[in-house]
Scaffold this motif. Sequence first.
Motif, short mmCIF file in Angstrom:
data_model
loop_
_atom_site.label_atom_id
_atom_site.label_comp_id
_atom_site.label_asym_id
_atom_site.label_seq_id
_atom_site.Cartn_x
_atom_site.Cartn_y
_atom_site.Cartn_z
N ARG A 85 32.55 34.90 86.68
CA ARG A 85 32.83 35.58 85.41
C ARG A 85 31.61 35.50 84.50
O ARG A 85 31.23 34.42 84.05
N PHE A 87 29.38 36.71 81.17
CA PHE A 87 29.48 37.17 79.79
C PHE A 87 28.07 37.37 79.23
O PHE A 87 27.16 36.63 79.58
N VAL A 117 32.72 52.42 80.08
CA VAL A 117 33.27 51.17 80.62
C VAL A 117 34.20 50.46 79.63
O VAL A 117 35.00 49.63 80.02
N SER A 118 34.06 50.77 78.35
CA SER A 118 35.01 50.23 77.37
C SER A 118 35.81 51.36 76.74
O SER A 118 36.23 51.28 75.58
N HIS A 119 35.98 52.42 77.53
CA HIS A 119 36.78 53.58 77.11
C HIS A 119 36.29 54.21 75.81
O HIS A 119 37.08 54.71 75.01
N MET A 121 35.19 52.74 73.22
CA MET A 121 35.50 51.94 72.03
C MET A 121 34.43 50.88 71.75
O MET A 121 34.50 50.18 70.75
N GLY A 122 33.48 50.75 72.66
CA GLY A 122 32.56 49.63 72.53
C GLY A 122 31.12 49.99 72.21
O GLY A 122 30.47 49.32 71.42
N HIS A 126 29.23 46.34 73.52
CA HIS A 126 30.52 45.78 73.96
C HIS A 126 30.85 46.36 75.33
O HIS A 126 31.50 47.39 75.43
N LEU A 127 30.37 45.68 76.35
CA LEU A 127 30.53 46.20 77.71
C LEU A 127 31.54 45.38 78.47
O LEU A 127 31.71 44.17 78.23
N TYR A 128 32.21 46.02 79.40
CA TYR A 128 33.25 45.35 80.17
C TYR A 128 33.27 45.92 81.57
O TYR A 128 33.21 47.14 81.75
N HIS A 135 32.71 40.17 82.37
CA HIS A 135 33.93 40.02 81.58
C HIS A 135 33.75 40.23 80.09
O HIS A 135 34.66 39.96 79.31
N GLY A 136 32.61 40.73 79.70
CA GLY A 136 32.47 41.14 78.31
C GLY A 136 31.16 40.71 77.69
O GLY A 136 30.60 39.66 78.02
N SER A 137 30.67 41.58 76.79
CA SER A 137 29.49 41.23 76.01
C SER A 137 29.75 41.60 74.57
O SER A 137 30.44 42.59 74.30
N VAL A 138 29.25 40.82 73.67
CA VAL A 138 29.42 41.09 72.23
C VAL A 138 28.12 40.74 71.50
O VAL A 138 27.36 39.89 71.94
N THR A 144 29.47 34.49 73.04
CA THR A 144 30.09 34.41 74.37
C THR A 144 29.74 33.10 75.10
O THR A 144 30.23 32.87 76.19
#
Lengths: 350, 337
Positions: A85, A87, A117-119, A121-122, A126-128, A135-138, A144
């Motif tokens: 996983r 981040f 990849v985040s529909h 919204m990111g 903000h990748l997923y 499992h995500g970046s912010v 993270t």
Amino acid sequence: MARDTWRSDLGGLADPARFREPLDITGQDTAGLLRLLRSMWQIRVVEEQVAALVVAGLAKTPCHLGIGQEAVAVGVCAELRNTDRVFGGHRSHSQFLALGGSPFGLLAEILGRVEGVSHGMGGSMHLYGASVGFHGSVPLVGATIPIAVGAALAAQMDGADSIAVAFFGDGACEEGVFHESLNLAVVYNLPILFVCENNLFASHLDIQFRQPSDRVARYADAHRVRNRTVDGNDVLTVQGAAKELIDAARAGQGPGLLEAVTYRFRGHVGPNEDIDVGVNRRMEDVESWKRRCPIRRLSEALLAGKAVTEAELKRLQTDVHAEVAEAVSKAKAGQYPPTAALLDLVYAND
Amino acid sequence: MTRPVGYGEAIREAFVYLLDRYPRVFAIGQGLWSPWYVGNTMTDLDKQFGKNRIIDTPVSELACTGAAVGASLCGYRPIVIHPRMDFMVLAADQVINQAAKWRHMLGGQVSPAVTIRAIINRGGEQGAQHSQALHSWFAHVPGLRVVMPASVQDARDLLISSVLCDDPVMYIDDRWLYDREAVLPPIVERPLAAEGPKVVREGSDLTLVGAGHSTYLCEQAAELLAAGGVSAEVVDVRVLSPLDAQQIIRSVGKTGRLFAVDGGWRTAGWSAEILAAVTEAVDPAKLRSRPVRIALADAPAPTSKALESIYYPTAATIVDAVRATLGRQEAHVKASA
Ligand SMILES: Cc1ncc(C[n+]2csc(CCOP(=O)(O)OP(=O)(O)O)c2C)c(N)n1
């Protein structure tokens, strides 16, 4: 901090005039090397396309490019499984792609499209991509790092041999949460790899103005966390050190920290070099670091060792360009998220 | 079970229920192996369920909250415990920027099902950094559910609902309620999204609205008012966010008078939200008096006992505020007669 008390503990690793030679590939299998090369190329080309989209005014989301740093993500991710996983932070296109994330999904996200990849919204920060282990970046610097610690705790509780990985920069080592997280990871003996992409800058400021030493692995020493500091522009060295730390983590021997020393060819955010705003950032350094380019060093090694021909490399490049060009045009044709998403996505339960 | 249980014990029952039935639930936070920190709410849980599921941590609010968020992203149901809500300020990034936002910004693909238990404790000359009730702050953040149990049953049942909810939830319990007792019915799992404000006492002259300990004060005040012939309805908000104000609006529509009681500060506080939600919805002609806020003065909690005694509202404060409003009205009626 008085300038005269500052010293570089990285020495040659931070010197762009060093480590320019082709990589040592003796004993390496060519197919594997080509996979690493292709992955680095893909990241480079995608990010160059992102830069072009920013210049064209099509990408509005803040884009932090890691051009020049590709070897770090590629070297580390080559040792990961999709059950691990990972981040990231604000500069995470490379990690997402190195894990096998789709260039189209990334580009569509950067263009704010629902197919992203985040529909949609990111955006870039903000990748997923859970299916490939991302499992995500912010963008909150350091945020993270503890989240990855929690993922490692989950892996330990699962009794699985998967690990968690946190990618972050040298700037993030200045956040308190980094220390808290190293401490938690070591006292709970968690399967986690902390990867610091030490590119010697945090936004406009050279590490000289931010820390008493440029070697961030010293924090791991303090916490008794196993660590390695390596040339981040040598994909094989990165991979080797990552393997050592990952194997130990998987075997229940606790956390590791990998410090990969590198440099970004572009500025903090967007396509420019940041020579005008970067304190200590000089064009001659950027040019010099380009001679330490991770892609060039591997390509030259492959050619010098006669593992591949010019034509084969050219074909690889053309392939990657074609793949990315197609992803860009498909992403441009995507749709924006429906307005209902604004409220529908706030809570999972209703 | 017919033995009355205390609010603190009821919380412990919820932990036992969850830990017993749900192997992916665990608790993490400071002081979980020590009654100094968490009172009787977690006594011996570490002995019963193991120190791996009841994790007492280093002094690291931010990383521990982040770790709970991370574990929740991997399918666990962690309850991260902050023995003082004040210390949670250090964890604000993980609560506000991470837990509450991941779902929305990642396109609904992931939901941090983490429960953040924040304990309010105050008074006893502990001073400004050990006394804060910061629920208004957190209720402001979309994506986070904020729950404040006032009753013994809610202390147990809302914790269970919070942990089983797929969203991040801040569950705020209050040390001043730990001695409340009640005989509880058997546990029934209920979805948190179906929970909301409740009328806990019927009345016709005015509506008192509270949450957590403030609800308890409202109930006591209603009792005192009843002795004086005033019939107060009490609404317990229970779930501060997302707020479903319908029950409160209905009650004020009926009684025509609103008193919002809050253990937080007055300015930009949650009592103002209640006034706004009601006055936006209720026909002004139905309001028989101006809505009133009873909240903490805008000052940090004092340490001195003398100042504490004027700082915290009591049932008597509420009764006085009600009497002042009703008295003013009576005087007004007399004057115009
Ligand atoms: C908590 C927080 N503070 C400040 C910022 C603004 N910011 C974004 S990136 C950055 C620099 C980060 O540097 P580093 O961690 O070295 O990563 P790099 O950008 O060099 O890859 C800063 C200060 C932020 N996003 N989050």
